[in-house]
Scaffold this motif. Structure first.
Motif, PDB file in Angstrom:
ATOM      1  N   ASN A 148     -37.123 -26.633 -49.840  1.00 25.35           N
ATOM      2  CA  ASN A 148     -36.156 -25.649 -49.297  1.00 25.35           C
ATOM      3  C   ASN A 148     -35.235 -26.171 -48.305  1.00 25.35           C
ATOM      4  OD1 ASN A 148     -35.205 -24.630 -51.793  1.00 25.35           O
ATOM      5  ND2 ASN A 148     -36.673 -23.064 -51.450  1.00 25.35           N
TER       6      ASN A 148
ATOM      7  N   GLU B 127     -26.878 -29.292 -56.589  1.00 27.59           N
ATOM      8  CA  GLU B 127     -26.993 -28.123 -56.957  1.00 27.59           C
ATOM      9  C   GLU B 127     -28.575 -27.321 -58.062  1.00 27.59           C
ATOM     10  OE1 GLU B 127     -24.461 -23.931 -59.204  1.00 27.59           O
ATOM     11  OE2 GLU B 127     -23.564 -25.950 -58.215  1.00 27.59           O
ATOM     12  N   LEU B 128     -28.293 -28.485 -58.671  1.00 28.36           N
ATOM     13  CA  LEU B 128     -29.042 -28.378 -59.911  1.00 28.36           C
ATOM     14  C   LEU B 128     -30.328 -28.142 -59.281  1.00 28.36           C
ATOM     15  CD1 LEU B 128     -30.368 -28.246 -62.900  1.00 28.36           C
ATOM     16  CD2 LEU B 128     -30.036 -31.091 -63.151  1.00 28.36           C
TER      17      LEU B 128
ATOM     18  N   ASN C 239     -31.531 -25.141 -57.293  1.00 28.85           N
ATOM     19  CA  ASN C 239     -32.004 -24.229 -58.532  1.00 28.85           C
ATOM     20  C   ASN C 239     -33.377 -24.310 -58.864  1.00 28.85           C
ATOM     21  OD1 ASN C 239     -29.344 -22.632 -57.880  1.00 28.85           O
ATOM     22  ND2 ASN C 239     -28.276 -23.247 -59.149  1.00 28.85           N
TER      23      ASN C 239
ATOM     24  N   ALA D 289     -36.270 -23.502 -56.220  1.00 26.14           N
ATOM     25  CA  ALA D 289     -36.149 -21.712 -56.319  1.00 26.14           C
ATOM     26  C   ALA D 289     -36.636 -21.272 -57.472  1.00 26.14           C
ATOM     27  CB  ALA D 289     -34.621 -21.425 -55.755  1.00 26.14           C
ATOM     28  N   GLY D 290     -36.816 -21.392 -58.647  1.00 25.98           N
ATOM     29  CA  GLY D 290     -37.633 -21.358 -60.219  1.00 25.98           C
ATOM     30  C   GLY D 290     -39.000 -21.821 -59.205  1.00 25.98           C
TER      31      GLY D 290
END
Length: 173
Positions: free
Chosen positions: A8, A113-114, A117, A120-121
């Motif tokens: 991240n 952005e993808l 995301n 993050a998952g």
């Protein structure tokens, strides 16, 4: 700090680097190839974004944004829409033209952005999943994520260097 936190942090730094690399460059400047043979800023940013798009698409099993979201059609490049720029000849580098830095940042922003995301998952155990058996040893998700990040950092650094050359050449006229 967990591996996902490091990912991240690394990926989170890319947008500012991208904006800095294209700042104040017009379409012609974005296409300049330093020394007449280096990669243009446009090509470098497009390529690093295409690589991330293609690798994340493969690793996470979703369509590439380049094709699925119509970027390939809107950009109208004369290269194959599946092309990521890997191994491009000088002539192919010349074919990657953009109308503005915003065009580059729009595609990068969607992919970024993808990517954020998807990261993050993730759980730590997901990072050990093999995503590419064509290599020896097979490539895990963690290795792929690190290699895409490293590639992006190198290419955006090259774009920033090219930007400096282009702006310095323009100021000496």
């Amino acid at each position: 700090m967990k591996p996902i936190d490091v990912l991240n942090e690394g990926y989170g730094r890319l947008p500012d680097l991208m904006r800095s690399a294209v700042k104040d460059l017009d379409a012609d400047q974005l296409s300049v190839r330093p020394g007449g043979v280096g990669n243009s800023v446009a090509w470098l940013i497009w390529h690093l974004t295409r690589i991330a798009d293609a690798h994340f698409s493969e690793a996470f099993g979703h369509p590439e944004l380049w094709r699925a979201d119509g970027y390939a059609e809107r950009w109208g490049l004369s290269i194959d829409p599946r092309d990521t720029g890997w191994g491009h000849t000088s002539e192919q580098v010349d074919q990657v033209k953009v109308s503005s830095g915003e065009q580059l940042l729009e595609y990068f922003g969607a992919v970024h952005e993808l990517v954020m995301n998807l990261i993050a998952g993730l759980q730590d155990e997901d990072l050990h999943r093999v995503v590419d058996v064509r290599w020896d040893p097979p490539v895990t998700l963690l290795v792929r994520l690190v290699s895409v990040l490293e590639d992006a950092e190198q290419h955006v650094g090259q774009a920033a260097y090219a930007r400096g050359i282009i702006l310095a050449a323009g100021s000496s006229d």
